[in-house]
Every structure is written in structure tokens, then in C-alpha cells.
Design an enzyme around this catalytic site. Structure first.
Site, PDB file in Angstrom:
ATOM      1  N   LYS A  34     -33.655 -11.300  26.925  1.00  0.00           N
ATOM      2  CA  LYS A  34     -34.157 -10.104  26.268  1.00  0.00           C
ATOM      3  C   LYS A  34     -35.241  -9.492  27.154  1.00  0.00           C
ATOM      4  O   LYS A  34     -36.083 -10.220  27.700  1.00  0.00           O
ATOM      5  CB  LYS A  34     -34.758 -10.475  24.911  1.00  0.00           C
ATOM      6  CG  LYS A  34     -33.744 -11.108  23.964  1.00  0.00           C
ATOM      7  CD  LYS A  34     -32.709 -10.101  23.489  1.00  0.00           C
ATOM      8  CE  LYS A  34     -31.716 -10.735  22.520  1.00  0.00           C
ATOM      9  NZ  LYS A  34     -30.790  -9.737  21.960  1.00  0.00           N
ATOM     10  N   ASP A  42     -30.861  -7.599  28.072  1.00  0.00           N
ATOM     11  CA  ASP A  42     -30.618  -6.907  26.798  1.00  0.00           C
ATOM     12  C   ASP A  42     -31.916  -6.256  26.342  1.00  0.00           C
ATOM     13  O   ASP A  42     -32.909  -6.950  26.121  1.00  0.00           O
ATOM     14  CB  ASP A  42     -30.152  -7.954  25.775  1.00  0.00           C
ATOM     15  CG  ASP A  42     -29.819  -7.355  24.404  1.00  0.00           C
ATOM     16  OD1 ASP A  42     -30.019  -6.141  24.204  1.00  0.00           O
ATOM     17  OD2 ASP A  42     -29.362  -8.121  23.534  1.00  0.00           O
ATOM     18  N   GLU A  72     -27.762  -4.437  28.497  1.00  0.00           N
ATOM     19  CA  GLU A  72     -27.200  -4.291  27.147  1.00  0.00           C
ATOM     20  C   GLU A  72     -28.115  -3.443  26.264  1.00  0.00           C
ATOM     21  O   GLU A  72     -29.344  -3.574  26.321  1.00  0.00           O
ATOM     22  CB  GLU A  72     -27.049  -5.694  26.554  1.00  0.00           C
ATOM     23  CG  GLU A  72     -26.516  -5.734  25.135  1.00  0.00           C
ATOM     24  CD  GLU A  72     -26.212  -7.178  24.685  1.00  0.00           C
ATOM     25  OE1 GLU A  72     -25.916  -8.030  25.557  1.00  0.00           O
ATOM     26  OE2 GLU A  72     -26.295  -7.448  23.476  1.00  0.00           O
ATOM     27  N   GLU A  83     -22.917  -3.553  19.588  1.00  0.00           N
ATOM     28  CA  GLU A  83     -23.247  -4.344  18.395  1.00  0.00           C
ATOM     29  C   GLU A  83     -23.738  -3.456  17.259  1.00  0.00           C
ATOM     30  O   GLU A  83     -23.621  -3.829  16.105  1.00  0.00           O
ATOM     31  CB  GLU A  83     -24.257  -5.449  18.713  1.00  0.00           C
ATOM     32  CG  GLU A  83     -25.678  -4.979  18.893  1.00  0.00           C
ATOM     33  CD  GLU A  83     -26.673  -6.132  19.028  1.00  0.00           C
ATOM     34  OE1 GLU A  83     -26.908  -6.567  20.170  1.00  0.00           O
ATOM     35  OE2 GLU A  83     -27.204  -6.586  17.999  1.00  0.00           O
ATOM     36  N   ASP A 127     -19.072  -5.733  16.847  1.00  0.00           N
ATOM     37  CA  ASP A 127     -19.752  -6.651  15.933  1.00  0.00           C
ATOM     38  C   ASP A 127     -18.908  -6.844  14.676  1.00  0.00           C
ATOM     39  O   ASP A 127     -18.503  -5.863  14.038  1.00  0.00           O
ATOM     40  CB  ASP A 127     -21.133  -6.083  15.581  1.00  0.00           C
ATOM     41  CG  ASP A 127     -21.947  -7.022  14.723  1.00  0.00           C
ATOM     42  OD1 ASP A 127     -22.956  -7.537  15.234  1.00  0.00           O
ATOM     43  OD2 ASP A 127     -21.598  -7.233  13.558  1.00  0.00           O
ATOM     44  N   HIS A 152     -20.331  -9.171  20.307  1.00  0.00           N
ATOM     45  CA  HIS A 152     -21.683  -9.587  19.934  1.00  0.00           C
ATOM     46  C   HIS A 152     -21.590 -10.752  18.952  1.00  0.00           C
ATOM     47  O   HIS A 152     -20.727 -10.767  18.092  1.00  0.00           O
ATOM     48  CB  HIS A 152     -22.393  -8.418  19.249  1.00  0.00           C
ATOM     49  CG  HIS A 152     -23.709  -8.781  18.645  1.00  0.00           C
ATOM     50  ND1 HIS A 152     -23.955  -8.734  17.296  1.00  0.00           N
ATOM     51  CD2 HIS A 152     -24.842  -9.226  19.217  1.00  0.00           C
ATOM     52  CE1 HIS A 152     -25.208  -9.103  17.063  1.00  0.00           C
ATOM     53  NE2 HIS A 152     -25.771  -9.413  18.205  1.00  0.00           N
TER      54      HIS A 152
END
Lengths: 443, 443
Positions: B224, B252, B278, B305, B328, B355
Site C-alpha cells: 500500500k 496500491d 493499483e 475493485e 470484485d 480483488h
């Protein structure tokens, strides 16, 4: 210090499905409803009355309770706050509400939690205008370019519109503001009517209502289409016959078509000289609208009542997919997001013709169009705001339309306060109307 | 005749915010939650146990009750229906639920009412697979091309994918199905882990978890990013150092950037040899993702997602804005919409890397990726499905991952049934965990 001491959330539903008012190709039996928010304070307004903010969003029946529940969750954050702090930082309040990550996940910035955000922030803006003792359009028109941009949500827009560009757009309109306010007070803001053209009405009723609209001074008529092509041809033909060649006809398909079908069907109605085709396909389909626009020109493409946030409007404009911007005051995150969309529209030179109807939307859009005229686009050339003559009697300061124009609201606020008697009658399921009807049904 | 005789809807929340599991730049303190739907029948499955369908969608805490309320509204339509009719017409059931115009208005096809539709239809698909005595991926893989297309929602897609094209895509994969099923049963479906890289973890924990991931056989690690560039450089540097030059690193940003900032920040991390960035910006910003993709190449752009329906995926692919499709299973309208997205991805040659994480998403995505491999794309080349090792202990048939691959589920259904003991503990607010914690808080 005046504080927000409580929040009332009401699920109010009007039984419009009984008369086919509001019927279209996607929505055959809506009961026009409002998730209604009242922010109560312990203070008084400039007029000496108890100060409160009233806001709503519009739905079409079942599920209005779900929006109300989301509004309850969001509005709870405001209880206990100082009214001066809230109305002094309307951008900050909006950011606080949208930064709630657990609630944001349920959108983000779309669907139920964005409808409910709209209702809550509409109540905050009503409160701000009442505290200032001004109708909301005028409160907004009196802000400086910097102040207006500070309350606008420009997040995710900087590739299309920077803060500096936004300020420049507003500065360019500073000079003529006073004249435009005077003009508005004299002539109002031009509107058109959809009241004539609901899909569930008979040919006779359509003909009669078109004639009445002309008699009332309207130059634009809009018909619902998309259920059956033969019917549409007959209905457009009736409308064109009644309104004559010089007035303007628009059609609205309420999302029923795929892209190729939208092009084919619209072109089959082109003979009736149409200004726009509205919501030809999925409201999420930016590239689809762009393709339809290319396929049906010179008929324009109008959309936006279901475009769920400013990021969608940005793209519709970047892609050249929207000839008329029909933002919705119950679907966007109140003025914070609406101002951003007005600025985008000014930059991309797309005329803003807000969606209205339902319940309470007309009361709100008049403020938005007047702000656009006075401070943002500086013109109403090529613009016309929707008006539907339903359910205004439930508001304490209903919009006034005459000579096909909204007249300037003069009472303080956002015109979104409902009569207590209306709430007592139409609150679901325990208002007197529904309690009676539900008792009949179960009897 | 076996009928659906009742629906149970549960609001289940796990207190993940206490450990910073799942923390990212947008979502700092999520409590992973499930709006959980059980469709009870009066019959038995092929195994002799009572037949029921279990479905869920994933949220991150407050507001899970709002999704549950919407699911209750939608699922009510199913009570009293014949199970054979329902599982024999899964396309029709989906259309009935999405055609409910009053509820549709609250999206349309997005936000709370689409999350709840997902939970309800996931339960319907679980029921269908249990009634057939097959794991869902296998039930789907055994359908003919026509049957699979009949359950897919192709509305609004015909400008990009016609029904005939969809059938042709599936027909082309018919030949090798049996070999691919055998391969899946032998080697599973490749996955990667996000468990190492949450933003709230210390550098030490990051280093340790990256090493553990390698030791477990993973070749892909995802971090992240997006809160602080210096931190991101340090964290990417640690991860790259631990995993070495030959394994794959992804990042992400969870939607925190505007478009220009996304390009700048991602390029500042390009030195760490990244496969993808992402969710660089708003999940609604198709044209923004396309601009970012042009600005950060050869780093790929991954998103999906939060892409709320098939119309968004269509456009991401038409615009060339999506290098990796991260659909998702709790946000799309179950298999009916997922199959449509898999078909679009096959047509546009975009690898699908679903996801997962949260609660229950891993249990579902394994079925989706296996369907994609067996019947739609026919390959897992360049594809890798997310895996996060949290909360699987609450499921009766948890996913099994070994050697960086999901192993084929073998029990009937969609793997989405929770233990009753987990529900009793974590139901909000009256499960034993929350009742205790809320008592402490108020003490």
C-alpha cells in the site's frame, strides 16, 4: 453560541403511482418520496423564528427508508457543533462527512450514501442561508470567487480544472453581477415543462396538456419515449402538431436503450425536429453517450440526472459526450459538488439545464440556475431549467413559475422546508394517509 | 417441490481496526464486515443436509446495517419461490431483482443497492451450486456456452460485445476444458499476497512478512502506498531488497491521488520495477486512468475493485484504461454480472486478476478465476489472483492456498457459508464480542 442540538430524519412518500404522474419507460410506478432532514438548533434566525436547516433528497418509493437510515448515520456527526463554525466552513463540513471511510466504502460517492449526503448537506446549506437571512442563490452570488471555490469539491478534477482556473472563471463574471441580479429579479430564469409528456398519459391528455403548456407561455415541451416506437411516433406527432414548428420539442428515454438501439430509435424520431434526446442509455456510459452523440447529430444528447458525482461530469465533458448538463440537486453532494460541476460546465462551455420534478427538486434547482447565471456562466442563452408542476403545495416557500420562468425566491434558505401537516400526512408508514391506506390493504 | 421458506440477514463485523490489518491511504481503520444472507428452504441437498444458500458482500464497518437493510428488501422477493424454478432460471431471477424500479432508483446499479444485490445473488448462486451438488466453479464450467451467456447480464454492452460474440468466445474454449480442469485440480490457480504490505505496519513487520511470503512460495508482493512519498520509497526499497530482483512488486494507492499527482508519484517509485499501480485515482475516472496509463508506462494500471458495474468495465476496456481487471465479487451483481465482465475482458484481452481480501472475498474469487481459466480466457498466463490471509477461519469451507496457488474447492456451493459460532460472536451489535466491547465502552 448557537449549536445544532438535534436531527430529525423523516421518510415521506407521496402516492403518485396512483395517477401515473412521473411514469416513464424505466420507472412505471414511482411514489415520489423525500428522505427529509431537519437540523434543529437552540438559536433563532435573523427573523426571530427558531433557526433550523431543512434538506432532502428525492427517491421514488421503497428504499426511501434506506436513504433515511444513511442520512441518520451521516447527520449524527453534526449534532453538538457550533452553527457559526459550520456555516463558516461549509467546505470543511462537507469534507468531514465525505472522509468517513467506513461510510465512503459503500459508494464511494455514489448510490444511497451519496443521496443521503445530498439530503444532509442540503440541510446544512439551508441552515447557512437562513442564518444569513438570504435565499441561498443570493448568499452564493454574494460570495467572492475565492470563497465560492473554497466550498467547491475540486478533488479528482485537477486534470480538467485547476483551482486557479476556477477562480479565473468566476472573476471574469464579477463585473456584470449586479445587472444580472436585477435582470433575474425582473424576468426570472427560463424553464420548460415535462408535466405534459409522461408515458402513462393518454393521447387526449397529452394533447390537452401540450395546449395548456403553450397557453401558459412555454416554448419547450418534453416527452417520455422508449417503450414502443409506434407510440412514440404518434405522441411526438401530436405534440409537434399542437406546439407548431417554432417551439422546441425534447424527448427522454430514461436509460432504456443500448447504444446502437439509442441511435436507431432517436433517428427514427428525428423528423419531429428534436432539441435533445435525454438519458438514451445507462447513465454510467460516458463513451456510449459520446457514440450516440455522434450518431444522432444534430440532435443533442442531454444527461446527468443520474450522473452520480463530479468525476462523472468531468469525463462527460472531457469526452464531448454531453450537449446539455442535467445535474440533479438530490444526487450530487449539494452545493459543494454542484459548484464544481457548474465550473466544469463553464470551462467546457456546456449549458447547464438542471433536472427537476420529483418532490423538492424544482425548489432547489431554481437556486442553482440563478447562481449559474449570476456568477458562473453569466448567461442563460441556450439554457432552460426543468419544471414539473407537482407537489409544490407541500413546501412553505414553493417555487413560483410564471411566463415560463422561475421567479426569484425571496425567503431565506434553500426553499426546502416542508409543511408539518404534509409530513404528518405522508410520513411512511405511520402518517395519516399511509396508515389509512395500509389498513385498507390489510382489511 | 422445494421452496425458499425464509431469509436471514445478518450484520457481521470483525474488529480488524484494532490491529491495522487492512489499513491503506484511504481506509485507515476498517472493521471488516459482511452483510450476510441465508436463503432457507424446506428441502435437502444431495448430501441429505438441509438445503440453504449463503451469500455475502463485504464492507468495512459502520453502514453494514444499511446494506443489510437493502438486502432484506431485495431478498424478500425470493421467499415462497420454487427452488427448481430459481436455479433453473438464474438470469431471470437476476433480472427480476434488478428491474425493481423503486430500488433501482437508489443506484442505479451502484452503491448500497448493488452491494446488497451482490449478497443476495451470491446466496442464490450458492443455493444453485449446492442443489447441484457441485462447487460453483465446476457448476459454471459444466454449462454450455449458450447457458452461460443466458445467465450473463449483457444489457448496455452490445456496442462492445454482442451475444453472438460472447458465445463465440466461450465456444473457442470448449475443446481444452477437460485438460484445464485436470490442470487446476493438480496445480491450483496462481495467487499473490497483500498480507505483507498494509500501510499501518512497521518497517520491521513489513520486512518479516515479505520474507515469510517468499518462504511460502509467493512470487508477487503488493504494498500500500500514497500517504507519504518518503515512506513509500523506504518501504518499496525494503520490499524489493527482501524479494530480490526477479520477483514481482505491485503498489496500491487506494484512490488517494488526482491524475497529475498519480503520474508523478508513481514515476517516483518506478525505480523499484513495478508491475502495476493499483487504484491510482477515483475509481469512476475512466479517462483519468487512461491518462495515468499513458503517463506511467511501462508500469501497468490495475483497477476494478470499486468499479461498480459492467458498464464501467466496458468503458475501462474500450478506453484502454485498464491493464489488469480487478473485479470484485461483492461489488458486482454476482456471477450474472461477473460473467459479462469476464467475457468483455476476454474480448479486449485484458487479464482478470480479481480483488480479494476483506472477509469472504477470497472464498469467492477462487471460483471466478477458475471459471475464467477453464471456460472463458482459457489461460492464467499473466494473471494472478489476490489472496489475503485474514478471517478464513470463520467459513465452513475456507479457501486453501499452498505454493502460492488457490486449491480447487471441492465442497458444493460458493464457499460462503459462515460458522454459526462466528455469527453468534461477531453479529453487530448483539453478538458476544460486540456486546462485551460495547458494555466496556459505556462502562
Amino acid at each position: 453560541m448557537t449549536r445544532i442540538v438535534g436531527v430529525d430524519i423523516e421518510d415521506v412518500r407521496f402516492p403518485t403511482s396512483l395517477t401515473a404522474d412521473g411514469s416513464d419507460a424505466m420507472n412505471k410506478d414511482g411514489d415520489y418520496s423525500a428522505a427529509y432532514v431537519v437540523l434543529r438548533t437552540d438559536g433563532q434566525g435573523p427573523d426571530g423564528d427558531p433557526l433550523a436547516g431543512h434538506g432532502l433528497t428525492f427517491t421514488i418509493g421503497r428504499g426511501n427508508d434506506i436513504v433515511a437510515a444513511a442520512a441518520r448515520e451521516q447527520a449524527a456527526q453534526l449534532v453538538g457543533r457550533d452553527v457559526a463554525d459550520v456555516v463558516g466552513d461549509l467546505g470543511g463540513v462537507y469534507r468531514d462527512l465525505t472522509a468517513d471511510s467506513q461510510i465512503r466504502w459503500l459508494g464511494p460517492e455514489k448510490g444511497v450514501v451519496h443521496l443521503s449526503l445530498s439530503a444532509v448537506m442540503n440541510a446544512v446549506w439551508d441552515l447557512a442561508a437562513r442564518a444569513a437571512g438570504k435565499p441561498l442563490w443570493r448568499l452564493l452570488a454574494d460570495l467572492s470567487p475565492e470563497e465560492l471555490v473554497d466550498v467547491a469539491d475540486l478533488r479528482y478534477l485537477s486534470d480538467a480544472l485547476t483551482r486557479d482556473e476556477a477562480i479565473a472563471i468566476l472573476r471574469a463574471q464579477e463585473a456584470g453581477k449586479a445587472e444580472r441580479i436585477a435582470e433575474l429579479e425582473r424576468t426570472g430564469y427560463p424553464c420548460y415543462t415535462t408535466s405534459a409528456g409522461w408515458l402513462g398519459y393518454s393521447d387526449e391528455k397529452l394533447r390537452r396538456l401540450c395546449q395548456e403548456a403553450i397557453d401558459d407561455g412555454y416554448n419547450h415541451i418534453k416527452l417520455k419515449v422508449g417503450a414502443n416506437l409506434e407510440d412514440d411516433i404518434r405522441r411526438c406527432s401530436i405534440a409537434r402538431e399542437v406546439i407548431g414548428p417554432d417551439r422546441t420539442l425534447m424527448i427522454d428515454a430514461n436509460q432504456v436503450w443500448d447504444v446502437p438501439q439509442a441511435i436507431e430509435w432517436t433517428n427514427a424520431l428525428a423528423q419531429f425536429d428534436l432539441l435533445w434526446i435525454e438519458e438514451p442509455t445507462s447513465p454510467d456510459d460516458i463513451l456510449g453517450h459520446a457514440a450516440i452523440k455522434r450518431g444522432v447529430a444534430p440532435i443533442g444528447v442531454a444527461t446527468g440526472e443520474h450522473a452520480h458525482n463530479r468525476v462523472m461530469f468531468k469525463q462527460f465533458m472531457q469526452a464531448g459526450a454531453m450537449d446539455f448538463c442535467q445535474l440533479d440537486t438530490g444526487r450530487l453532494g449539494s452545493l459543494n459538488e454542484i459548484i464544481a460541476v457548474l465550473l466544469l460546465a463553464a470551462k467546457f462551455e456546456v449549458p447547464v439545464c438542471p433536472h427537476a420534478g420529483g418532490v423538492g427538486l424544482c425548489e432547489m434547482v431554481q437556486h442553482v440556475s440563478m447562481l449559474d447565471f449570476v456568477a458562473v456562466s453569466g448567461t442563460h442563452e441556450g439554457r432552460v431549467t426543468e419544471f414539473v408542476d407537482h407537489l409544490h403545495e407541500h413546501f412553505t416557500d414553493p417555487c413560483t413559475v410564471s411566463g415560463a420562468a422561475y421567479r426569484v425566491p425571496t425567503q431565506p434558505g434553500y426553499s426546502t422546508q416542508m409543511h408539518e401537516s404534509s409530513i404528518a400526512e405522508f410520513r411512511f408508514p405511520d402518517g395519516s394517509y399511509w396508515a389509512g391506506r395500509l389498513a385498507e390493504t390489510s382489511a
